[in-house]
Write an enzyme that holds these catalytic residues in place. Structure first.
Site, PDB file in Angstrom:
ATOM      1  N   ASP A  72      19.910  37.275 -14.007  1.00 41.78           N
ATOM      2  CA  ASP A  72      18.817  36.418 -14.438  1.00 41.78           C
ATOM      3  C   ASP A  72      17.934  37.111 -15.462  1.00 41.78           C
ATOM      4  OD1 ASP A  72      18.055  38.137 -12.240  1.00 41.78           O
ATOM      5  OD2 ASP A  72      16.160  37.053 -12.126  1.00 41.78           O
TER       6      ASP A  72
ATOM      7  N   GLU B 218      16.767  38.590  -9.509  1.00 44.95           N
ATOM      8  CA  GLU B 218      16.045  39.849  -9.335  1.00 44.95           C
ATOM      9  C   GLU B 218      14.584  39.704  -9.705  1.00 44.95           C
ATOM     10  OE1 GLU B 218      14.375  43.769 -10.664  1.00 44.95           O
ATOM     11  OE2 GLU B 218      14.693  41.936 -11.822  1.00 44.95           O
TER      12      GLU B 218
END
Length: 486
Positions: free
Chosen positions: A79, A146
C-alpha cells in the site's frame, strides 16, 4: 512522461517500480495490487500464496551452487499513502501516478509518489525476475495496509513464511542499517462529567497555546519540543488554585502519534480575579519562552475575552482531569543500554477532546522493550485512575529489540564496506516497523531494515534519490551473494 523512469539504472528495478505506479494501491484499497502481484508470481512459474487478509508470498529456488544458504525473506508493503495537492484532480483508487525525473530525484506531479514502499516491492520483484544474481532460496513477502494499521503484519500466521533472514526494505536513508524499532500502545483515559451553572458575574476567556512546531511523537520526542497539552494544563491547574478558574471546554492535539502543537480551553474567572489572572497568563507566557525558546521560539500562551459559555464542567471532574493531565508524563523515559544515544522508551500526551459528557485523553507509549512499554503504560493508567478516569489500552504492537550480534548485521556491514569502502551507520528507530510484528511471530528470524533515500514520504513532495536507488540495489545483490550457510 512518467515512463522516462524505466531508463534509469538499475533498469530492472525501475521497470518494476514504473509498473507499480500504474496500479491504484491506497491503504485499505489494495485489491488491484494484490491481484497484480499474485499474477506476477504465477506468470514466473513460482510458488505463490495469498493469505486471508491479502498478504502475498512468492518463492524462488536458489541459484545453482547456493542451495545450502539460509532462506532470505525480502519484505515490503504493497500500500501507499494517498495524498495530493488541493489543485490536483486525482482518484487514488483509479488513476496512475505521474512520476517524473526532477534532477537527482524521481517525484510525482502533485501526489505522493509511492516510493514508500514501492522501492522495496520493486526490488523484491527485480530479484524474482533476475537471471544473473547469485542467491540462496528466496521468498518475497508483500504485506497489506502497513500505513494505516499494519493490518497485514498483525494478521501474519506462523506457518506462512519459511525464511531464516528477513530483509525489510522500508527504510528511507541509504547507508543506514536499522536493527531495532519501538513498539507502542495507546492509553485512553475517559472522564465523565456533569454540567454546572455559571456564576454570571464572572468573565469568560479563551486560553490557548500556539506557535509550537510539534512533530512525530517517536522520531522527535528526544528534541524536547513543547507539548501544547502539557503547557496548557500546567497553567490551568495553577489558575484553578490561584484564581478560581472553571473550565467550560478543553481541546488539544488531533493525532495520537504527533506532539500536539496547539491546545485551548474556554474558562470562566471570577470578576474580582481577572486582573491577577491576566497578569499570570503573561508571566507563564514568559516562563514558557524561557524554558523552550531554543526548540520552540514562537511558543505563545494568551488569554482573550470571549462569549460566556452556557455551562461549565463539574468541579470534581475538573480537579481530577487537571491532576491527571499535570501528573501524566510526556517525553523520554529511558535510553537504550546498548546504544545510549538512542531513545528506548517514551510517552506522549497526544490528544484531549471533549464531547457528549465525556473528556477523553490519549497518550501513546513507545518502547523497543515490551516490558518497559507495559510498565510505562501502567504508570499512566494508575495516574489517571487515581484522578477518577476510566482507562483502557488499545492498539498494542511489539517492539524490535536490537541484536548487535546479529549474523545478518555482520554480513551486511562487511558487504557494504567491501562495496562502498565504509561501514554503514547502525540505527534504531523510535517508531513502529513491521519487523517488530514479524519478529514477534517468528522469534528466531534474523531481521534488518534498509532502503534508498526517500524524502517527504506521506506528502505530495515525496521523492526518491536516483543515485541511492542504484546503491541500494547493488547492496542488496552483494548481501544475497554473501548470505551464510544454513
Amino acid at each position: 512522461m512518467s515512463k522516462e523512469i524505466i531508463n534509469l539504472e538499475p533498469k530492472l528495478l525501475w521497470e518494476h517500480f514504473y509498473s507499480l505506479t500504474q496500479i491504484a494501491r491506497p491503504s485499505k484499497k489494495e485489491e488491484k495490487i494484490i491481484e497484480f502481484i499474485k499474477k506476477f508470481g504465477e506468470d514466473l512459474g513460482l510458488e505463490t500464496k495469498v493469505d486471508s487478509v491479502g498478504n502475498v508470498v512468492i518463492r524462488k529456488p536458489a541459484t545453482p551452487g547456493m542451495e545450502d544458504r539460509k532462506t532470505v525473506t525480502l519484505q515490503g508493503h504493497l500500500d501507499m499513502v494517498p495524498q495530493k495537492n488541493s489543485d490536483i484532480e486525482f482518484d487514488f483508487e483509479k488513476d496512475a501516478i505521474d512520476a517524473y525525473i526532477d534532477g537527482e530525484w524521481v517525484t510525482a506531479r502533485g501526489t505522493t509518489l509511492g516510493a514508500d514502499n514501492g522501492m522495496g516491492v520493486a526490488a523484491a520483484m527485480a530479484v524474482l525476475t533476475s537471471d544473473d544474481i547469485k542467491h540462496g532460496p528466496i521468498e518475497a513477502f508483500f504485506t497489506v495496509d502497513e500505513e494505516t494499521g499494519m493490518t497485514g503484519a498483525f494478521a501474519l500466521k506462523d506457518d506462512f513464511l519459511k525464511g531464516d533472514v528477513l530483509l525489510n526494505m522500508d527504510s528511507e536513508d541509504e547507508g543506514e542499517l536499522y536493527v531495532g524499532c519501538a513498539g507502542g500502545i495507546d492509553v485512553f483515559a475517559t472522564f465523565d462529567y456533569t454540567e454546572e451553572s455559571i456564576d454570571q458575574s464572572s468573565k469568560a476567556y479563551k486560553i490557548e497555546i500556539s506557535g509550537l512546531k510539534g512533530g512525530h511523537s517517536g522520531l522527535d520526542i528526544h528534541l524536547g519540543k513543547g507539548n501544547a497539552n502539557k503547557l496548557l494544563t500546567r497553567y490551568l491547574w495553577h489558575a484553578t488554585k490561584e484564581h478560581g478558574l472553571r473550565i467550560a471546554y478543553i481541546e488539544g492535539g488531533n493525532l495520537r502519534n504527533a506532539i500536539p502543537r496547539e491546545a485551548y480551553a474556554i474558562v470562566t474567572i471570577p470578576s474580582a480575579n481577572t486582573s491577577d489572572f491576566e497578569n499570570c497568563v503573561n508571566d507563564f507566557d514568559k516562563t514558557y519562552k524561557n524554558e523552550i525558546s531554543s526548540v520552540d521560539p514562537d511558543v505563545k500562551l494568551k488569554a482573550t475575552l470571549t462569549d460566556m459559555p452556557e455551562k461549565i464542567i463539574d468541579e470534581n471532574t475538573q480537579n481530577g482531569l487537571l491532576n491527571g493531565l499535570y501528573g501524566c508524563p510526556h517525553g523520554v523515559i529511558g535510553m537504550l543500554s546498548e546504544m545510549p544515544d538512542v531513545v528506548e522508551t517514551s510517552t506522549s500526551l497526544g490528544v484531549i477532546k471533549m464531547e457528549n459528557g465525556q473528556i477523553e485523553v490519549i497518550s501513546l507509549t513507545r518502547s523497543s522493550v515490551d516490558s518497559f512499554k507495559e510498565y510505562t503504560g501502567n504508570m499512566i493508567k494508575i495516574i489517571f485512575e487515581l484522578a477518577g478516569a476510566k482507562v483502557k489500552f488499545e492498539g498494542s504492537y511489539p517492539g524490535w529489540k536490537p541484536n548487535l550480534d546479529s549474523p545478518i548485521l555482520k554480513t551486511m556491514k562487511e558487504g557494504y564496506n567491501s562495496k562502498f569502502g565504509k561501514i554503514p551507520a547502525i540505527k534504531v528507530i523510535h517508531a513502529g516497523l513491521e519487523c517488530g510484528l514479524i519478529g514477534d511471530v517468528y522469534p528466531n528470524m534474523d531481521l534488518i531494515s534498509f532502503g534508498p533515500t526517500i524524502r517527504y514520504p506521506h506528502s505530495p513532495d515525496e521523492k526518491v534519490n536516483i543515485a541511492t536507488v542504484k546503491k541500494f540495489w547493488d547492496f542488496l545483490v552483494v548481501t544475497l551473494e554473501n548470505i551464510s550457510k544454513k
